[in-house]
Enzyme design. Structure first.
Site, short mmCIF file in Angstrom:
data_model
loop_
_atom_site.label_atom_id
_atom_site.label_comp_id
_atom_site.label_asym_id
_atom_site.label_seq_id
_atom_site.Cartn_x
_atom_site.Cartn_y
_atom_site.Cartn_z
N SER A 134 73.77 62.52 -15.55
CA SER A 134 74.49 63.53 -16.30
C SER A 134 75.92 63.65 -16.42
O SER A 134 76.31 62.68 -16.93
CB SER A 134 74.09 65.04 -15.79
N ASP A 146 34.96 37.01 -10.19
CA ASP A 146 33.72 36.95 -10.82
C ASP A 146 33.26 38.15 -11.14
O ASP A 146 32.85 39.13 -10.41
CB ASP A 146 32.65 36.17 -10.30
N ASP A 197 29.99 40.12 -10.04
CA ASP A 197 30.09 40.53 -8.72
C ASP A 197 30.46 42.05 -8.44
O ASP A 197 30.46 42.56 -7.67
CB ASP A 197 31.13 39.78 -7.62
N ASP A 217 25.80 54.28 -18.07
CA ASP A 217 27.13 53.73 -17.83
C ASP A 217 27.11 52.27 -17.44
O ASP A 217 26.38 51.98 -16.56
CB ASP A 217 27.92 54.69 -17.18
#
Length: 476
Positions: free
Chosen positions: A207, A437, A440, A448
């Site tokens: 400021s 990976d 995994d 979903d």
């Protein structure tokens, strides 16, 4: 080149400079806005506004307001000192500097000349393990003062603010020299006696303190024997901008004080929207707070005289929000003028407000948009373009609108949900638990797909078998 990269320091050097400058700046306020910051986070600017304002004044059991001596408040002054010491900085005393000007019990230095006596600055040192002085930090305080003299000091600083905008020519440019000319000479002598040069000095402020940073940079070539000409200057929320590249001016686009003056010149836009880009400024960082998000608050015009807009100016919001940008995994992809939306909502607003680019009270945003979440449970919504979204910690819900977004999940990021994921999006997992990976981690659960990394997970809502492309997932 990262968004806060400075001169030739490189990304890592610039990050270190930013962190040092922010630590010094926050210390200069001695946690003055602690009560408001905590009250705002708990209560917001809606129905909880009265409680927020009470917290700003009186504090609470977990914060200190601006009124001193409240027995149930924690000692935020002590917390401010501990924070700056944790960042590696220790105040340097007036006696060590051989300085005979006004200084208070906390070691804060006050302005020297009549008309500048309410200006305040901190001088700090960074030392190695053997106690050798490595760097000096100079932190100019913005419009305010110690709690004990807050009203009188703030009035004096407000007069300086007005004179910088409307007063004598070059008032803003000469401000630091008039207020602290003698002290800065002592600091230069002290630094030189310890084998330091101007390159070993960090100058910061917020400021009016940011104005002082720009002023000192402007004066540095010919004042104080040129000692500070190569110092490192980082200003936050400064209304002014120094000519040239000496200062990195950082601020929120929706902060009414930041860039209020064109260089140091007042014009009509100073009182309204002033989004003109400058060479030394970050021009498109938005603090997505309760005011910015609210249609009702924005019925009133954006203006420096509209006090609710000042919620974007408070130093704590700079410390938290800007540091999340610094620590973002997207940092290297952000440039000085990138559009960056930083989630700074209160807890009540966060529960039902989507963080997004509203492009409010500003020039049109162009190019990619970066959206940085908080440590809470955010609702984040991408736009129609290519967005880069980092939810942060907490259990976030992210809405994908374009199908060309990059989602970043780092470390222990919580349990997030992505709505509207498309195969053309990109999922990036960084520093997460487990192997690299994808097989995994990915599992179809009902309608979903859930990607799990230890206790953290991302649910791709409505994405079943064949809806996730391995080419669009990076695990590192």
């Amino acid at each position: 080149m990262g968004i806060f990269d400075y001169k030739n320091l490189g990304t890592e050097g610039s990050k270190t400079l930013f962190a040092d400058a922010m630590a010094i700046t926050l210390y200069s306020y001695h946690n003055l806005d602690n009560g408001f910051a905590v009250g705002y986070q708990h209560n917001g600017l809606g129905l909880g506004l009265p409680a927020t304002l009470v917290g700003a004044l009186l504090g609470s059991t977990d914060s200190q307001g601006v009124i001193p001596g409240i027995p149930w408040n924690p000692d935020s002054e002590k917390a401010a000192l501990e924070a700056v010491q944790k960042a590696g900085w220790t105040p340097i005393s007036a006696s060590a500097l051989g300085y005979a000007g006004k200084v208070d019990a906390r070691g804060t230095f006050f302005g020297e000349k009549a008309g500048y006596t309410t200006a305040q600055v901190e001088v700090l040192g960074k030392y190695d393990d053997a106690g050798k002085l490595l760097e000096i930090g100079i932190g100019f305080r913005g419009t305010s003062g110690p709690r004990e003299t807050l009203i009188s000091d703030s009035i004096g600083d407000l007069i300086s603010d007005l004179l910088a905008a409307l007063g004598p020519k070059d008032y803003a440019k000469n401000y630091a020299g008039e207020a602290f000319g003698g002290l800065l000479k002592n600091v230069a002598d002290y630094a030189g006696a310890h084998g330091l040069t101007g390159k070993d000095v960090v100058v910061s402020g917020h400021s009016l303190g940011g104005l002082a940073v720009n002023s000192m940079a402007d004066l540095s070539n010919y004042k104080w024997a040129g000692f500070y000409k190569d110092a490192n200057y980082v200003a936050y929320a400064s209304p002014t901008q120094s000519a040239g590249d000496k200062v990195l001016n950082i601020g929120y686009e929706n902060d009414p004080v930041f860039r209020a003056l064109d260089g140091s010149s007042f014009n009509l836009s100073s009182l309204g929207v002033h989004d003109k880009p400058h060479e030394s400024t970050t021009d498109n960082i938005v603090s997505f707070n309760d005011h910015y998000a609210s249609t009702l608050w924005n019925v009133l015009p954006f203006s420096i005289v509209n006090l609710p807009t000042w919620v974007s100016h408070l130093p704590t919001a700079y410390g938290d929000g800007m540091t999340r940008i610094l620590e973002s995994g997207f940092y290297d992809q952000m440039t000085r003028d990138s559009t960056v939306i930083v989630a700074n909502l209160s807890d009540p607003a966060r529960a039902n407000t989507w963080v997004q680019d509203l492009n409010r009270n500003a020039e049109p945003h162009k190019g990619n948009t970066f959206i940085i979440g908080s440590d809470g449970n955010d609702l984040i919504q991408g736009g129609n373009g290519a967005d880069f979204i980092e939810g942060g910690k907490g259990n976030d819900t992210i809405r994908d609108n374009s199908g060309h977004n990059t989602f970043l999940f780092s470390g222990h990021f919580g349990n997030d949900r992505v709505i509207g994921y498309q195969p053309t999006d990109k999922l990036v997992f960084k520093d997460v638990q487990g192997s690299t990976d994808l097989r995994d981690h990915a599992k179809v659960v009902g309608a979903d797909t859930v990607l799990t990394f230890g206790a953290d997970s991302v649910t791709l809502v409505g994405v079943g078998h064949g809806g996730l492309w391995t080419e669009g997932v990076v695990i590192g």
